[in-house]
Write an enzyme that holds these catalytic residues in place. Structure first.
Site, PDB file in Angstrom:
ATOM      1  N   LYS A  24       1.146  -4.806  -0.278  1.00  0.00           N
ATOM      2  CA  LYS A  24      -0.212  -5.088  -0.760  1.00  0.00           C
ATOM      3  C   LYS A  24      -0.150  -5.888  -2.059  1.00  0.00           C
ATOM      4  CE  LYS A  24      -2.669  -1.825  -2.777  1.00  0.00           C
ATOM      5  NZ  LYS A  24      -3.555  -0.699  -3.093  1.00  0.00           N
ATOM      6  N   SER A  25       0.724  -5.452  -2.969  1.00  0.00           N
ATOM      7  CA  SER A  25       0.790  -6.114  -4.279  1.00  0.00           C
ATOM      8  C   SER A  25       1.164  -7.581  -4.124  1.00  0.00           C
ATOM      9  CB  SER A  25       1.849  -5.460  -5.154  1.00  0.00           C
ATOM     10  OG  SER A  25       1.684  -4.082  -5.160  1.00  0.00           O
ATOM     11  N   ARG A  29      -1.339 -11.331  -4.593  1.00  0.00           N
ATOM     12  CA  ARG A  29      -0.840 -12.309  -5.570  1.00  0.00           C
ATOM     13  C   ARG A  29      -0.604 -13.655  -4.875  1.00  0.00           C
ATOM     14  NH1 ARG A  29       0.909  -7.482  -7.500  1.00  0.00           N
ATOM     15  NH2 ARG A  29       1.528  -7.141  -9.662  1.00  0.00           N
ATOM     16  N   ASP A  51      -7.993  -4.464   0.926  1.00  0.00           N
ATOM     17  CA  ASP A  51      -7.810  -5.269  -0.288  1.00  0.00           C
ATOM     18  C   ASP A  51      -7.606  -6.749   0.033  1.00  0.00           C
ATOM     19  OD1 ASP A  51      -7.931  -2.850  -1.620  1.00  0.00           O
ATOM     20  OD2 ASP A  51      -6.367  -3.405  -3.045  1.00  0.00           O
ATOM     21  N   ASN A  94     -13.673  -2.150  -3.267  1.00  0.00           N
ATOM     22  CA  ASN A  94     -12.908  -1.307  -4.190  1.00  0.00           C
ATOM     23  C   ASN A  94     -11.500  -1.874  -4.346  1.00  0.00           C
ATOM     24  OD1 ASN A  94     -12.470   0.782  -5.942  1.00  0.00           O
ATOM     25  ND2 ASN A  94     -12.132   2.335  -4.354  1.00  0.00           N
ATOM     26  N   GLY A  96      -8.949  -3.312  -6.263  1.00  0.00           N
ATOM     27  CA  GLY A  96      -8.462  -3.584  -7.617  1.00  0.00           C
ATOM     28  C   GLY A  96      -7.531  -4.784  -7.654  1.00  0.00           C
ATOM     29  N   ARG A 124     -14.045   1.741 -12.806  1.00  0.00           N
ATOM     30  CA  ARG A 124     -12.639   1.469 -13.134  1.00  0.00           C
ATOM     31  C   ARG A 124     -12.590   0.450 -14.275  1.00  0.00           C
ATOM     32  NH1 ARG A 124      -9.942   0.502  -7.265  1.00  0.00           N
ATOM     33  NH2 ARG A 124      -8.020   0.483  -8.481  1.00  0.00           N
ATOM     34  N   SER A 172      -0.500  -2.208 -15.868  1.00  0.00           N
ATOM     35  CA  SER A 172       0.185  -3.492 -15.899  1.00  0.00           C
ATOM     36  C   SER A 172      -0.650  -4.563 -15.199  1.00  0.00           C
ATOM     37  CB  SER A 172       1.543  -3.366 -15.224  1.00  0.00           C
ATOM     38  OG  SER A 172       1.365  -3.098 -13.843  1.00  0.00           O
ATOM     39  N   GLN A 173      -1.729  -4.153 -14.519  1.00  0.00           N
ATOM     40  CA  GLN A 173      -2.519  -5.125 -13.757  1.00  0.00           C
ATOM     41  C   GLN A 173      -3.241  -6.131 -14.650  1.00  0.00           C
ATOM     42  OE1 GLN A 173      -4.880  -3.963 -10.486  1.00  0.00           O
ATOM     43  NE2 GLN A 173      -3.569  -2.263  -9.912  1.00  0.00           N
ATOM     44  N   SER A 199       5.133   0.277 -15.792  1.00  0.00           N
ATOM     45  CA  SER A 199       5.254  -0.312 -14.455  1.00  0.00           C
ATOM     46  C   SER A 199       5.895  -1.700 -14.487  1.00  0.00           C
ATOM     47  CB  SER A 199       3.879  -0.406 -13.786  1.00  0.00           C
ATOM     48  OG  SER A 199       3.196   0.805 -13.837  1.00  0.00           O
ATOM     49  N   ASP A 317       5.998   6.042  -6.567  1.00  0.00           N
ATOM     50  CA  ASP A 317       5.427   6.197  -5.225  1.00  0.00           C
ATOM     51  C   ASP A 317       6.473   6.650  -4.219  1.00  0.00           C
ATOM     52  OD1 ASP A 317       3.008   5.551  -6.153  1.00  0.00           O
ATOM     53  OD2 ASP A 317       2.891   3.557  -5.252  1.00  0.00           O
ATOM     54  N   GLU A 345      -4.088   8.836  -6.267  1.00  0.00           N
ATOM     55  CA  GLU A 345      -5.155   9.100  -5.301  1.00  0.00           C
ATOM     56  C   GLU A 345      -5.653  10.543  -5.392  1.00  0.00           C
ATOM     57  OE1 GLU A 345      -2.861   6.947  -4.905  1.00  0.00           O
ATOM     58  OE2 GLU A 345      -3.447   5.362  -3.502  1.00  0.00           O
ATOM     59  N   HIS A 388      -2.847   8.457   1.496  1.00  0.00           N
ATOM     60  CA  HIS A 388      -1.953   7.929   2.535  1.00  0.00           C
ATOM     61  C   HIS A 388      -0.530   8.440   2.410  1.00  0.00           C
ATOM     62  CE1 HIS A 388      -0.909   4.340  -0.288  1.00  0.00           C
ATOM     63  NE2 HIS A 388      -1.530   5.263  -0.968  1.00  0.00           N
ATOM     64  N   ARG A 389      -0.055   8.532   1.173  1.00  0.00           N
ATOM     65  CA  ARG A 389       1.354   8.927   0.999  1.00  0.00           C
ATOM     66  C   ARG A 389       1.601  10.397   1.338  1.00  0.00           C
ATOM     67  NH1 ARG A 389       3.519   4.557  -0.048  1.00  0.00           N
ATOM     68  NH2 ARG A 389       2.489   3.041  -1.388  1.00  0.00           N
ATOM     69  N   LYS A 413      -4.787   2.968   4.335  1.00  0.00           N
ATOM     70  CA  LYS A 413      -4.802   2.284   3.045  1.00  0.00           C
ATOM     71  C   LYS A 413      -3.662   1.276   2.933  1.00  0.00           C
ATOM     72  CE  LYS A 413      -5.593   2.555  -1.706  1.00  0.00           C
ATOM     73  NZ  LYS A 413      -5.695   3.236  -2.948  1.00  0.00           N
TER      74      LYS A 413
END
Ligand code: DC
Length: 645
Positions: A24-25, A29, A51, A94, A96, A124, A172-173, A199, A317, A345, A388-389, A413
């Site tokens: 996802k990350s 990007r 996302d 939602n 982010g 947020r 860090s976002q 992070s 994670d 979460e 999810h995890r 997710k």
């Protein structure tokens, strides 16, 4: 809301290959940089998720050419730093990973934009990022609460020779968003991080992705990042989104526990994601790990996994996966420095501890650690806390016991088809499902087959009989659905080779009388009773295997049974067998009555609305009218050998 669940049988091995969904990350990007770049970029293996959908929609609304090439592949027509649409209102849900970087890019892109999201998005914080952008000359107004979305962005007055201070100890976002937008200023800009940067692996992903698009960031430690004037994003042509390294952790753990080899494709030695370090942690537990540039593979050690004591701050994670892998490692595993679990979460330390304890593990938890000691696991229904995890981690526990996972769809997710892939690389304890009408001999045949194979045996009819008996003893009428279902759910029963105990007392022949046979048939027609007994039956699906007999073993309880047998015999022959059985046990009996009774029960069992007795399309018919028990047993064993080849 409907109560959804997934029942997992006990697993006996794992092996195979899994192509991971995109990270996802990295996905979001790459999409943004492809949009800002000169030239067209073919983005391959993009993650399909909420996302990324929000990001794609936003880019389209900004006039960026977005074309779906089929599958997970997209073509993005870059606009060289200038979005064609200069005025737009964007809704980002939602997401982010779409909101933060788009805020930064659009604040410096020279247009008039409104950015909104769902209510939770507006809770947020984004103030640290906006403060940074304002230092560069951005014109940002809060439309709701100060420091939070929604935002109104107007063209910036870029401050020459810029330098920006941004906090690094919250998320860090913000730094990621700022860094990716800096080439739009046309100036040399230095970003100073205030506070200890958290992070860091995520900042590495940002820098690596920017580099793929031709922008090099000069870095002095983790304190100062500089982007030079004249930096421009240029399409690399085609770019593959790496597989999600956190998602890889479940499959590597499966290989380590279940034999393996299990190979994941999409991440490997050359990965830019911090969570690939999970493989090292698993290796410390004894797993045999191999890696290629974009794949990893794990196998179980010869002598079993061993416990570890680890600082997991660098893999928060993926470390969750170690907590359930610890159930299969000898000794006590301690995962330290995981305070961030408490603000994810859900409070993941508390959730993990609660659910591991349900399975029988010994767990100690502290503010920032969890300690897990394995034990013989017992079946339980695991709650997943919309996380999810949690759902993916607990799938590993199936190596120790059958279990139920509540709300399994929360995996969407990051990994919508997780459980399909999971099923594809694992082998469950086999089930031989034997269904048939009363007195068809299925009980005797099933028990003997189980004994020969060394499998567990489930006499599911006994559960309905016990329910009828327990209801009678409690004074609950057999047609009182809610009352009988409550009795079924709370049935305190234990089975052993020779004996069935209800509330600690041997029931002997009490459940075999004609009266209870009739009661069982009545309570078995009640849907709530069947529902209440479902997981109890599936919990018998343990290693090395199970033989279950009843009416709906192959159709409802074990639809994926390795072998399904429908055992039939003429009503006359069955009535005679039953007669003989009863007389032998010292009951009085009358053949014509028995035949009538049997025919009535057949009718009720096969005509009821819920789970009626019928031969499944994939069940093999075994007519025992003219067969001895020996012959019937041998036939089932022969089919079973065939089915397991
Ligand atoms: O197999 P049995 O005769 O012991 O079963 C007793 C009753 O329970 C019978 O009337 C049908 C019902 N039953 C059922 O509905 N589903 C099963 N899987 C097993 C039994």
């Amino acid at each position: 809301m409907t109560h959804e669940f997934l029942d997992l049988p006990q697993l006996i091995s794992a092996a195979g290959t899994v192509r991971l969904p995109g990270s996802k990350s990295i996905s979001n990007r790459v999409l943004l940089l492809a949009a800002l770049a000169d030239g067209e970029t073919e983005v391959r293996d993009l993650l399909a998720s909420d996302d990324t959908e929000r990001m794609l929609e936003a880019l389209k609304a900004l006039g960026v050419g977005v074309k779906h090439l089929g599958g997970e592949n997209w073509l993005i027509k870059g606009c060289g730093g200038y979005f064609p649409v200069k005025q737009a209102e964007l809704f980002l849900g939602n997401a982010g990973t779409a909101f933060r970087p788009l805020t930064a890019a659009l604040a410096l892109a020279g247009g008039d934009y409104v950015l909104k999201g769902v209510a939770r998005m507006h809770e947020r914080p984004i103030g640290d990022l906006v403060d940074g952008l304002r230092q560069l000359g951005a014109d940002v107004t809060y439309l709701g609460n100060e420091g939070y979305p929604p935002l109104h962005l107007k063209p910036a007055n870029i401050v020459p020779g810029g330098s920006v201070k941004v906090r690094g100890d919250v998320s860090s976002q913000f730094l990621t968003g700022l860094l990716m937008a800096l080439p739009l200023t046309g100036e040399t800009v230095a970003v100073d991080v205030v506070g200890e940067l958290i992070s860091k692996p995520y900042i590495e992903i940002t820098l690596a992705t920017m580099a793929r698009f031709g922008v090099m960031v000069e870095r002095e430690g983790w304190q100062r990042f500089t982007v030079k004037a004249g930096s421009r994003y240029v399409s690399p042509g085609a770019i593959y989104v790496e597989g999600d390294a956190s998602s890889a952790s479940y499959f590597l753990a499966l290989g380590a526990i279940g034999g393996g080899p299990v190979r994941v494709e999409g991440v490997g030695r050359d990965s830019i994601q911090g969570d690939v370090k999970f493989a090292e942690a698993l290796a410390q537990m004894g797993a045999r790990i191999e890696m290629g540039p974009n794949w990893m593979e794990s196998r179980a050690p010869e002598s079993g996994l061993v416990a570890v004591d680890l600082d997991c701050n660098h893999i928060p994670d993926a470390a969750m996966t170690l907590a359930t892998a610890a159930l299969f490692a000898q000794g006590t595993t301690t995962l330290r420095n995981i305070a961030s679990w408490r603000v994810k979460e859900t409070d993941r330390i508390a959730a993990m501890a609660t659910e591991l304890r349900k399975l029988g593990a010994l767990v100690e938890e502290g503010e920032d650690f969890i300690r897990v000691t394995p034990a013989a696991l017992k079946p339980a229904a695991i709650d997943t806390y919309d996380d999810h995890r949690m759902a993916m981690c607990f799938s590993l526990a199936a190596f120790g016991t059958p279990l139920r996972i509540n709300d399994p769809k929360c995996v969407a997710k990051t990994f919508p088809d997780y459980f399909e892939r999971f099923a594809a690389v694992t082998r469950a304890a086999p089930v031989i499902a034997i269904d048939g009408p009363s007195a068809s001999g299925k009980g005797t045949v099933a028990a003997r087959v189980a004994a020969v194979l060394g499998y567990a045996y489930l006499d599911s009819g006994a559960l309905y009989r016990l329910t009828a008996l327990a209801a009678q003893r409690a004074g609950v009428a057999w047609n009182d659905e809610a009352g009988v279902a409550a009795i079924a759910a709370g049935l305190d029963v234990s089975f052993s080779e020779s004996d069935i105990r209800l509330a600690g007392q041997s029931v002997g022949e009490a459940i075999r009388s004609e009266e209870i046979s009739s009661g069982a048939s009545q309570v078995a027609a009640l849907p709530a009773v069947r529902e209440a007994l479902l997981f109890r039956q599936r919990a018998f699906n343990t290693a090395p295997g199970l033989v279950g007999d009843g009416r709906d073993m192959g159709s409802v309880v074990f639809p994926k049974a390795t072998l399904k047998v429908f055992l039939a015999a003429s009503a006359e022959v069955r009535a005679k067998r039953r007669y003989k059985q009863l007389i032998e046990k010292g009951f009085s009996a009358n053949l014509p009555d028995l035949l009538l009774d049997l025919q009535q029960r057949d009718a009720r069992d096969s005509q009821r609305n819920v789970a009626p007795l019928r031969q499944e399309a994939d069940a093999r018919l075994l007519d025992t009218t003219a067969l001895t028990i020996e012959e019937a047993v041998n036939q089932v064993l022969a089919w079973s050998r065939e089915a397991s080849q």
